[in-house]
Design an enzyme around this catalytic site. Structure first.
Site, PDB file in Angstrom:
ATOM      1  N   ASP A 152     -85.742  95.068 -20.378  1.00 10.89           N
ATOM      2  CA  ASP A 152     -85.629  95.323 -21.820  1.00 10.89           C
ATOM      3  C   ASP A 152     -86.896  94.905 -22.551  1.00 10.89           C
ATOM      4  O   ASP A 152     -87.048  95.198 -23.738  1.00 10.89           O
ATOM      5  CB  ASP A 152     -84.442  94.549 -22.407  1.00 10.89           C
ATOM      6  CG  ASP A 152     -83.171  95.384 -22.384  1.00 10.89           C
ATOM      7  OD1 ASP A 152     -83.241  96.572 -22.025  1.00 10.89           O
ATOM      8  OD2 ASP A 152     -82.098  94.839 -22.725  1.00 10.89           O
TER       9      ASP A 152
ATOM     10  N   ARG B 230     -71.390  89.632 -24.882  1.00 13.01           N
ATOM     11  CA  ARG B 230     -71.699  90.733 -25.812  1.00 13.01           C
ATOM     12  C   ARG B 230     -70.409  91.388 -26.331  1.00 13.01           C
ATOM     13  O   ARG B 230     -70.279  92.606 -26.356  1.00 13.01           O
ATOM     14  CB  ARG B 230     -72.599  91.781 -25.149  1.00 13.01           C
ATOM     15  CG  ARG B 230     -73.439  92.527 -26.149  1.00 13.01           C
ATOM     16  CD  ARG B 230     -74.144  93.734 -25.549  1.00 13.01           C
ATOM     17  NE  ARG B 230     -75.012  94.343 -26.536  1.00 13.01           N
ATOM     18  CZ  ARG B 230     -75.523  95.552 -26.443  1.00 13.01           C
ATOM     19  NH1 ARG B 230     -75.280  96.302 -25.400  1.00 13.01           N
ATOM     20  NH2 ARG B 230     -76.304  96.029 -27.373  1.00 13.01           N
TER      21      ARG B 230
ATOM     22  N   ASP C 257     -79.128 106.846 -26.768  1.00 14.37           N
ATOM     23  CA  ASP C 257     -78.715 105.562 -26.197  1.00 14.37           C
ATOM     24  C   ASP C 257     -77.371 105.131 -26.783  1.00 14.37           C
ATOM     25  O   ASP C 257     -76.579 105.954 -27.265  1.00 14.37           O
ATOM     26  CB  ASP C 257     -79.841 104.529 -26.445  1.00 14.37           C
ATOM     27  CG  ASP C 257     -79.890 103.447 -25.394  1.00 14.37           C
ATOM     28  OD1 ASP C 257     -79.096 102.498 -25.506  1.00 14.37           O
ATOM     29  OD2 ASP C 257     -80.702 103.538 -24.456  1.00 14.37           O
TER      30      ASP C 257
ATOM     31  N   LYS D  29     -78.218 107.418 -18.558  1.00 16.79           N
ATOM     32  CA  LYS D  29     -78.639 106.022 -18.436  1.00 16.79           C
ATOM     33  C   LYS D  29     -77.357 105.212 -18.284  1.00 16.79           C
ATOM     34  O   LYS D  29     -76.530 105.173 -19.188  1.00 16.79           O
ATOM     35  CB  LYS D  29     -79.409 105.599 -19.687  1.00 16.79           C
ATOM     36  CG  LYS D  29     -79.848 104.151 -19.676  1.00 16.79           C
ATOM     37  CD  LYS D  29     -80.724 103.862 -20.897  1.00 16.79           C
ATOM     38  CE  LYS D  29     -81.013 102.391 -21.067  1.00 16.79           C
ATOM     39  NZ  LYS D  29     -81.721 102.104 -22.328  1.00 16.79           N
ATOM     40  N   TRP D  30     -77.186 104.586 -17.135  1.00 14.90           N
ATOM     41  CA  TRP D  30     -75.958 103.842 -16.802  1.00 14.90           C
ATOM     42  C   TRP D  30     -76.253 102.362 -16.981  1.00 14.90           C
ATOM     43  O   TRP D  30     -76.967 101.775 -16.179  1.00 14.90           O
ATOM     44  CB  TRP D  30     -75.566 104.161 -15.373  1.00 14.90           C
ATOM     45  CG  TRP D  30     -74.387 103.438 -14.800  1.00 14.90           C
ATOM     46  CD1 TRP D  30     -74.029 102.136 -14.986  1.00 14.90           C
ATOM     47  CD2 TRP D  30     -73.405 103.985 -13.920  1.00 14.90           C
ATOM     48  NE1 TRP D  30     -72.895 101.838 -14.278  1.00 14.90           N
ATOM     49  CE2 TRP D  30     -72.489 102.950 -13.608  1.00 14.90           C
ATOM     50  CE3 TRP D  30     -73.212 105.245 -13.347  1.00 14.90           C
ATOM     51  CZ2 TRP D  30     -71.407 103.142 -12.750  1.00 14.90           C
ATOM     52  CZ3 TRP D  30     -72.136 105.431 -12.497  1.00 14.90           C
ATOM     53  CH2 TRP D  30     -71.236 104.388 -12.212  1.00 14.90           C
ATOM     54  N   ASP D  31     -75.680 101.816 -18.021  1.00 15.65           N
ATOM     55  CA  ASP D  31     -75.991 100.430 -18.374  1.00 15.65           C
ATOM     56  C   ASP D  31     -74.891  99.480 -17.896  1.00 15.65           C
ATOM     57  O   ASP D  31     -73.778  99.899 -17.549  1.00 15.65           O
ATOM     58  CB  ASP D  31     -76.136 100.341 -19.904  1.00 15.65           C
ATOM     59  CG  ASP D  31     -77.127  99.275 -20.325  1.00 15.65           C
ATOM     60  OD1 ASP D  31     -77.388  98.354 -19.538  1.00 15.65           O
ATOM     61  OD2 ASP D  31     -77.623  99.368 -21.463  1.00 15.65           O
TER      62      ASP D  31
HETATM   63  C1  GLA Z   1     -79.089  97.219 -22.958  1.00 14.21           C
HETATM   64  C2  GLA Z   1     -80.162  98.129 -22.402  1.00 14.21           C
HETATM   65  C3  GLA Z   1     -80.996  98.663 -23.532  1.00 14.21           C
HETATM   66  C4  GLA Z   1     -80.106  99.420 -24.494  1.00 14.21           C
HETATM   67  C5  GLA Z   1     -78.987  98.517 -24.989  1.00 14.21           C
HETATM   68  C6  GLA Z   1     -77.989  99.287 -25.793  1.00 14.21           C
HETATM   69  O1  GLA Z   1     -79.623  96.066 -23.485  1.00 14.21           O
HETATM   70  O2  GLA Z   1     -80.949  97.449 -21.478  1.00 14.21           O
HETATM   71  O3  GLA Z   1     -82.021  99.508 -23.044  1.00 14.21           O
HETATM   72  O4  GLA Z   1     -79.595 100.544 -23.843  1.00 14.21           O
HETATM   73  O5  GLA Z   1     -78.305  97.912 -23.905  1.00 14.21           O
HETATM   74  O6  GLA Z   1     -76.945  98.503 -26.214  1.00 14.21           O
END
Ligand code: GLA
Length: 739
Positions: free
Chosen positions: A549, A444, A367, A477-479
C-alpha cells in the site's frame, strides 16, 4: 536431468547440470540426507558422507547400532521422540496419547513430469520431459501411517520441489500435529540467514544475521502469509554476494500460517524446516484418509544471489503462474483508490478514466466502495452488488461507459470478509470465524468469513460469478484486509478445530480456482492491505499482486528490491501516485515515480485531471515508453546491482533474453554536495557486443560495462543524458542497445 537409485547402497541421486541431491536409506531404515549442492559426479556409494560416530552423551537406537543416534545423523524427514532432540518435521499423535512415530523406508517410484497436488497451488510441467519426480514411501509399522516424500527435479536450473503426502493405512485414528513440507539437514552452519520482513506499508525488507547454535525462525500465525514475514528465506555463505558464491533459497507455496526455521545443533549441523506452522495445526486422519502438505521449493546457486533469484523468477513466472495472462505484457491501469477513496460518483469515475485514456492508459479499475451500503469502511462487505445511489446503472452501466472510451474495466472485491452492517451478515451471522462464548474481535470493522465451509465459498462464488457474467469485467483486484482471530468453525467438531486455518486457505484457493476456470481471460491481481499475502500460493491463481500500500517511490525501492529476491518483476503491482505521497507525505519527481514503477506491472493511482498540462504530457510519454518496453521490463532477466538496504543509491537492471537490449534503473535517495562519482558494474550483457547508450553519442562494449562499469553520477550524467540539475529523490534510466 536424471534420478538414479543405486540398489546396493540404497542411495538416490537426483541431478541436472546445476545441482545434485543425494540421500540414502540408513541402516536403521530411516532416510538419511547426504548432499545438496552443486552438481557432482555420480557414484555407487556416498555413505562416507554420513558422519556417524559414537558420541558420549548420545542416545542410540539399540545396542547393536550404537552409532545410530538420530541426533547426529542428517535425515530427510525426521520424526519426534526417538534419539533426535532437534525439532522434527512431523509429529503424529495416536489415540493412546503417544507422540512418537517411526517412519521407515518402504519403497520408491520414479515418474516423468510432476503430479498435481490436489487442492493446492504448486509448480507444474507442460511436458513430461521437463522434470522427473521421485516418490519415496516411508511407513510406520506400528500405526500404519505412510508418508510419501515427493521430490521433483527440473531439466534446467537449481530448483527442487518437495512435498509430503500422508495416508493413514492403519486402523486407528491419528492426528498430525506437525507436517512440514520440507526438512533439510546441512553439514555445517557457516551461513547467513536472510529473511524478508516488515509490516503494513513496509513489506519484505531484507534482514540478515549469522547462524549460531539454537533456533532462528520466521513465520505467521495470522491466517495469511503476512506483511510481517514472507514464506521465503535464503541461507548464503558469508562471502556470497549478488554475483558470486553459494546460496540456497527456500520458498513455501502457501498463503496461510507458515514456519521457516533453521536449527543449528551441538555439532554445527543446520536443520531447515519449512511448512505449515505447527502451532495452529492439528489434522485428524481417519483410517484411509490422506493429507497433502503444501509444496516447498528449494533453489541452490553457486553463482550468487542474482542467479538464485533468476531461478525462482523463471520457475514462478513460467511454471507456477498460469493461464491467459502468464506470458502476456500486463495492461497499464489506473486505479481510483488514492484518487477518490470512497468519494466518487459514476460521472467522476468516467472523468478520471477519460483523462487516463487520453494519456494512453488501457484499463480502469474501480476500487473499494461500489457495493451494498458501503459509504465508508464500516458497512457493505459481503454484499457484492452495486450501490445504486452511486452507480445508478450498476456495474454493467459503468463498465459499458468505460469500454466506450476504449478501455477495459476492472473491479475490486474483498470476498473473504463481511461487515456486521451488511445483508450477508444479517442473514448469516454464524458464517464468520468466531469461538463460542468469546467475543469476536474486529479488524477494520470487519469479520472473516468461514471459508472452511463449502456453502460459504459457494455463496460468494455465485455472487461474484453473477456480476462477472452480467458486466464486462476484465480484471479483478482481490483484497484481504484483516487477519484471523478467535479461529474456530461452527461447522467442524471439536477434534477438527486444528484444521480450520488450513481449511480456510483451501477455501480461498477453491474460490480462486473456480473463478479463474469460469473466467479464464480475467486478469486477477491479489492484494491484502497491500502485501500481506504476497506469496507463491496466490501467484498460481493471480499472476500479479499489489506489492504494498506504500506507493511512495523511495519507499518502494526497498520493497521492490526485497521482493525481487524471490518474485518476478511481472508479478509486482507498481503504480505512480500523487504527491505529496499519501503514506509518507513525501514529494518525489514524477519521472522518479515512473522510473520505479516501470519495474513492475505499471499503472497510475491518482486523478490525472489534477496534473498540470506539462505533467500530463510527461505521463503520455511515460505510457508510450512503457508500451515500447514492457515486455523487457516484465519478462527480461532482472539483476540487482546496488542495494537500498546499504546506502543512498539503488540500482537494478533488466536484460532481454537475446542480450541486445538492457535498461538500467539508477536511483538516489538524498542529494549530497561534492561527492565521489558513482558507478555500477552491469550484469548479464554480452561481453563482445557494443551497446549504444540512448540519448547520447556514447557506446560501450559489454565487457567494459560489466567490469569497468557505467558511470552514473551527476556530473557525468549531466553530460551523458540530462540537462536536469540533480536533486533529492533523483533517478535515471539508462537504455542500452546493441546493434
Ligand atoms: C486495501 C488495499 C488498497 C485499497 C483499500 C481499499 O488497503 O491494499 O489498495 O484497495 O484496501 O479499501
Amino acid at each position: 536431468m536424471n534420478i538414479i537409485f543405486h540398489e546396493q547402497t540404497r542411495t538416490f541421486h537426483l541431478y541436472n547440470d546445476e545441482i545434485s541431491y543425494i540421500m540414502t536409506v540408513l541402516p536403521s531404515g530411516h532416510m538419511g540426507q547426504l548432499y545438496f549442492g552443486k552438481a557432482i559426479r555420480d557414484r555407487e556409494d556416498f555413505s562416507h558422507l554420513l558422519e556417524d560416530t559414537f558420541r558420549i552423551t548420545a542416545s542410540y537406537l539399540s545396542e547393536e547400532q550404537n552409532t545410530m543416534s538420530l541426533e547426529h545423523l542428517k535425515q530427510e524427514y525426521p520424526v519426534y521422540g526417538t534419539t533426535d532432540y532437534r525439532e522434527p518435521a512431523v509429529e503424529v499423535i495416536q489415540a493412546n496419547g503417544s507422540h512418537l512415530s517411526n517412519l521407515q523406508y518402504s519403497g520408491y517410484r520414479i515418474t516423468d513430469g510432476k503430479p498435481k497436488l490436489s487442492g493446492l497451488p504448486a509448480t507444474y510441467t507442460e511436458d513430461d520431459s521437463e522434470a522427473k519426480t521421485l516418490t519415496i514411501t516411508l511407513k510406520d509399522p506400528l500405526t500404519g501411517l505412510a508418508a510419501e516424500l515427493l521430490y521433483t527435479i527440473f531439466a534446467g536450473g537449481g530448483a527442487l520441489a518437495r512435498s509430503v503426502h500422508f495416508i493413514n493405512q492403519g486402523t486407528e485414528i491419528l492426528h498430525l500435529g506437525r507436517a512440514m513440507s520440507l526438512a533439510l539437514d546441512l553439514p555445517d552452519c557457516n551461513y547467513e540467514w536472510l529473511q524478508f520482513s516488515g509490516v503494513w506499508a513496509r513489506e519484505r525488507h531484507l534482514k540478515t544475521r549469522s547462524l549460531e547454535p539454537g533456533i532462528v525462525s520466521v513465520g505467521s500465525l495470522r491466517g495469511a502469509s503476512s506483511h510481517e514475514h514472507n514464506p521465503f528465506i535464503i541461507l548464503k555463505r558469508p562471502h556470497t554476494d549478488e554475483n558470486q558464491g553459494e546460496a540456497i533459497g527456500f520458498s513455501l507455496i502457501y498463503s496461510g500460517n507458515f514456519l521457516a526455521q533453521a536449527e543449528v545443533d551441538n555439532q554445527d549441523v543446520t536443520r531447515i524446516l519449512l511448512g505449515i506452522h505447527p502451532d495452529t495445526f492439528d489434522w485428524k486422519l481417519e483410517p484411509g484418509a490422506d493429507f497433502q502438505t503444501p509444496e516447498a521449493v528449494m533453489v541452490y546457486s553457486s553463482l550468487g544471489l542474482n542467479h538464485l533469484s533468476q531461478t525462482f523468477h523463471r520457475l514462478y513466472q513460467k511454471r507456477l503462474a498460469r493461464g491467459y495472462w502468464r506470458d502476456r505484457p500486463r495492461p497499464i491501469l489506473i486505479n481510483n483508490w488514492e484518487a477518490t477513496y470512497f468519494d466518487f460518483t459514476e460521472d467522476r469515475l468516467v472523468t478520471i478514466a477519460g483523462k487516463a485514456k487520453e494519456c494512453g492508459v488501457e484499463l480502469f479499475v474501480l476500487d473499494d466502495g461500489w457495493f451494498g451500503a458501503r459509504r465508508n469502511d464500516s458497512a457493505g462487505l459481503g454484499d457484492w452488488y452495486a450501490n445504486k445511489e452511486l452507480l445508478p446503472n450498476g456495474i454493467s452501466g459503468l463498465s459499458r461507459r468505460i469500454e466506450a472510451l476504449g478501455m477495459k474495466f476492472g473491479l475490486w472485491f474483498e470476498p473473504e470478509m463481511v461487515n456486521e452492517d451488511s445483508d450477508l451478515y444479517r442473514a448469516h451471522p454464524d458464517w464468520i470465524l468466531r469461538t463460542p462464548g468469546r467475543s469476536a474481535s474486529l479488524g477494520r470493522h470487519q469479520h472473516v468469513l468461514d471459508y472452511s465451509r463449502k456453502e460459504v465459498v459457494d455463496y460468494i462464488y455465485e455472487m461474484m460469478a453473477k456480476l462477472l457474467r452480467e458486466a464486462r469485467i476484465s480484471y479483478i483486484k482481490w483484497d484481504m484486509n484483516r487477519y484471523i482471530t478467535e479461529c474456530y468453525s461452527a461447522a467442524l467438531p471439536s477434534d477438527r478445530q486444528g484444521e480450520v486455518f488450513h481449511r480456510y486457505i483451501l477455501g480461498v484457493y477453491d474460490l480462486y480456482d473456480r473463478l479463474t476456470r469460469e473466467f479464464p481471460h480475467v486478469l486477477f491481481e491479489s492484494c491484502a492491505s497491500g502485501g500481506a499475502r504476497f506469496d507463491p500460493g496466490l501467484l498460481y491463481y493471480a499472476p500479479q499482486g499489489w506489492t504494498s500500500d506504500d506507493s511512495d517511490a523511495i519507499e518502494r525501492l526497498k520493497i521492490q528490491y526485497g521482493t525481487s529476491y524471490c518474485y518476478p518483476i511481472s508479478c509486482m503491482g507498481s503504480h505512480v501516485s500523487a504527491v505529496p505521497n499519501h503514506q509518507v507525505f513525501r514529494s518525489t519527481p514524477l519521472y522518479t515515480r515512473a522510473n520505479v514503477a516501470y519495474f513492475g506491472t505499471f499503472g497510475y493511482e491518482l486523478d490525472l485531471n489534477k496534473l498540470t498540462a506539462d505533467e500530463q504530457e510527461e505521463v503520455k510519454q511515460q505510457i508510450a515508453f512503457m508500451k515500447e518496453y514492457r515486455e523487457l521490463f516484465q519478462f527480461g532477466v532482472f539483476y540487482r546491482l546496488r542495494s537500498p538496504f546499504e546506502d543512498n543509491y539503488t540500482s537494478w537492471m533488466v536484460v532481454s533474453p537475446d542480450q541486445k537490449t538492457a535498461i538500467v534503473g539508477w536511483y538516489k535517495t538524498l542529494n549530497h554536495v561534492n561527492v565521489p562519482f558513482t558507478r555500477v558494474r552491469l550484469q548479464g550483457l554480452a561481453p563482445d557486443l557494443c551497446y549504444h547508450l540512448e540519448d547520447s553519442s556514447l557506446s560501450f562494449y559489454g565487457d567494459e560495462l560489466m567490469n569497468a562499469g557505467l558511470i552514473t553520477s551527476d556530473s557525468m550524467c549531466g553530460e551523458l543524458t540530462g540537462k536536469r540539475p540533480s536533486c533529492d529523490f533523483d533517478s535515471r534510466l539508462f537504455i542500452l542497445k546493441a546493434y
